[in-house]
Design a protein around this motif. Structure first.
Motif, PDB file in Angstrom:
ATOM      1  N   UNK A  11     -14.029 -11.822   6.815  1.00 42.92           N
ATOM      2  CA  UNK A  11     -13.105 -11.493   5.725  1.00 42.92           C
ATOM      3  C   UNK A  11     -12.774 -12.642   4.776  1.00 42.92           C
ATOM      4  N   UNK A  12     -13.307 -13.834   5.008  1.00 40.28           N
ATOM      5  CA  UNK A  12     -12.948 -14.977   4.165  1.00 40.28           C
ATOM      6  C   UNK A  12     -13.325 -14.752   2.709  1.00 40.28           C
ATOM      7  N   UNK A  13     -14.478 -14.123   2.480  1.00 37.44           N
ATOM      8  CA  UNK A  13     -15.001 -13.954   1.126  1.00 37.44           C
ATOM      9  C   UNK A  13     -14.055 -13.098   0.283  1.00 37.44           C
ATOM     10  N   UNK A  14     -13.630 -11.989   0.858  1.00 34.83           N
ATOM     11  CA  UNK A  14     -12.717 -11.093   0.140  1.00 34.83           C
ATOM     12  C   UNK A  14     -11.378 -11.782  -0.129  1.00 34.83           C
ATOM     13  N   UNK A  15     -10.851 -12.452   0.876  1.00 38.77           N
ATOM     14  CA  UNK A  15      -9.554 -13.113   0.727  1.00 38.77           C
ATOM     15  C   UNK A  15      -9.613 -14.242  -0.302  1.00 38.77           C
ATOM     16  N   UNK A  16     -10.663 -15.039  -0.256  1.00 41.33           N
ATOM     17  CA  UNK A  16     -10.794 -16.131  -1.210  1.00 41.33           C
ATOM     18  C   UNK A  16     -10.957 -15.583  -2.631  1.00 41.33           C
ATOM     19  N   UNK A  17     -11.729 -14.502  -2.768  1.00 39.63           N
ATOM     20  CA  UNK A  17     -11.878 -13.869  -4.078  1.00 39.63           C
ATOM     21  C   UNK A  17     -10.551 -13.406  -4.635  1.00 39.63           C
ATOM     22  N   UNK A  18      -9.728 -12.817  -3.801  1.00 41.27           N
ATOM     23  CA  UNK A  18      -8.395 -12.379  -4.232  1.00 41.27           C
ATOM     24  C   UNK A  18      -7.548 -13.581  -4.644  1.00 41.27           C
ATOM     25  N   UNK A  19      -7.605 -14.652  -3.846  1.00 44.55           N
ATOM     26  CA  UNK A  19      -6.833 -15.857  -4.164  1.00 44.55           C
ATOM     27  C   UNK A  19      -7.247 -16.439  -5.515  1.00 44.55           C
ATOM     28  N   UNK A  20      -8.545 -16.429  -5.797  1.00 43.67           N
ATOM     29  CA  UNK A  20      -9.011 -16.973  -7.077  1.00 43.67           C
ATOM     30  C   UNK A  20      -8.642 -16.059  -8.237  1.00 43.67           C
ATOM     31  N   UNK A  21      -8.611 -14.748  -7.997  1.00 47.93           N
ATOM     32  CA  UNK A  21      -8.160 -13.828  -9.048  1.00 47.93           C
ATOM     33  C   UNK A  21      -6.686 -14.063  -9.360  1.00 47.93           C
ATOM     34  N   UNK A  22      -5.889 -14.330  -8.329  1.00 45.35           N
ATOM     35  CA  UNK A  22      -4.473 -14.623  -8.550  1.00 45.35           C
ATOM     36  C   UNK A  22      -4.291 -15.886  -9.378  1.00 45.35           C
ATOM     37  N   UNK A  23      -5.210 -16.827  -9.252  1.00 43.60           N
ATOM     38  CA  UNK A  23      -5.163 -18.067 -10.034  1.00 43.60           C
ATOM     39  C   UNK A  23      -5.866 -17.914 -11.382  1.00 43.60           C
TER      40      UNK A  23
END
Length: 99
Positions: A6-18
């Motif tokens: 699940x790291x890929x999805x979570x990191x993608x979300x974090x970068x979208x938030x930024x």
């Protein structure tokens, strides 16, 4: 809990938030993917020492260009600061001078 699944999805979300640009997202995700493949352990089991060894591996063994190493360092810094929060001094050391 952040896992190899699940790291890929979570990191993608974090970068979208930024509000990162798509090219930055792709570069950072690729850098972390290569690191996790090299480390061969679950993200939660990673240590600061593994990050240090990986950056030295990119520099000394793979002989990557400074810009490539910096992209990897920034991607890992983002991952370990926001997606899998860790406060490791190594991220203050990671600087590769671009000629």
């Amino acid at each position: 809990m952040i896992t190899l699944e699940n790291w890929y999805e979570r990191m993608g979300e974090d970068m979208m938030l930024r509000d990162f640009r798509p090219t930055t997202q792709d570069s950072y995700e690729s850098a972390v993917r290569l690191f996790l493949r090299w480390a061969k352990v679950e993200p939660e089991e990673l240590s600061e020492d593994v990050v240090r060894k990986y950056i030295l591996y990119l520099r000394e063994d793979k002989k990557l260009a400074a810009r490539s190493i910096n992209v990897a360092a920034y991607g890992l810094r983002f991952f370990f600061t926001y997606t899998l929060p860790r406060e490791w001094p190594v991220f203050g050391l990671l600087r590769v001078k671009v000629p």
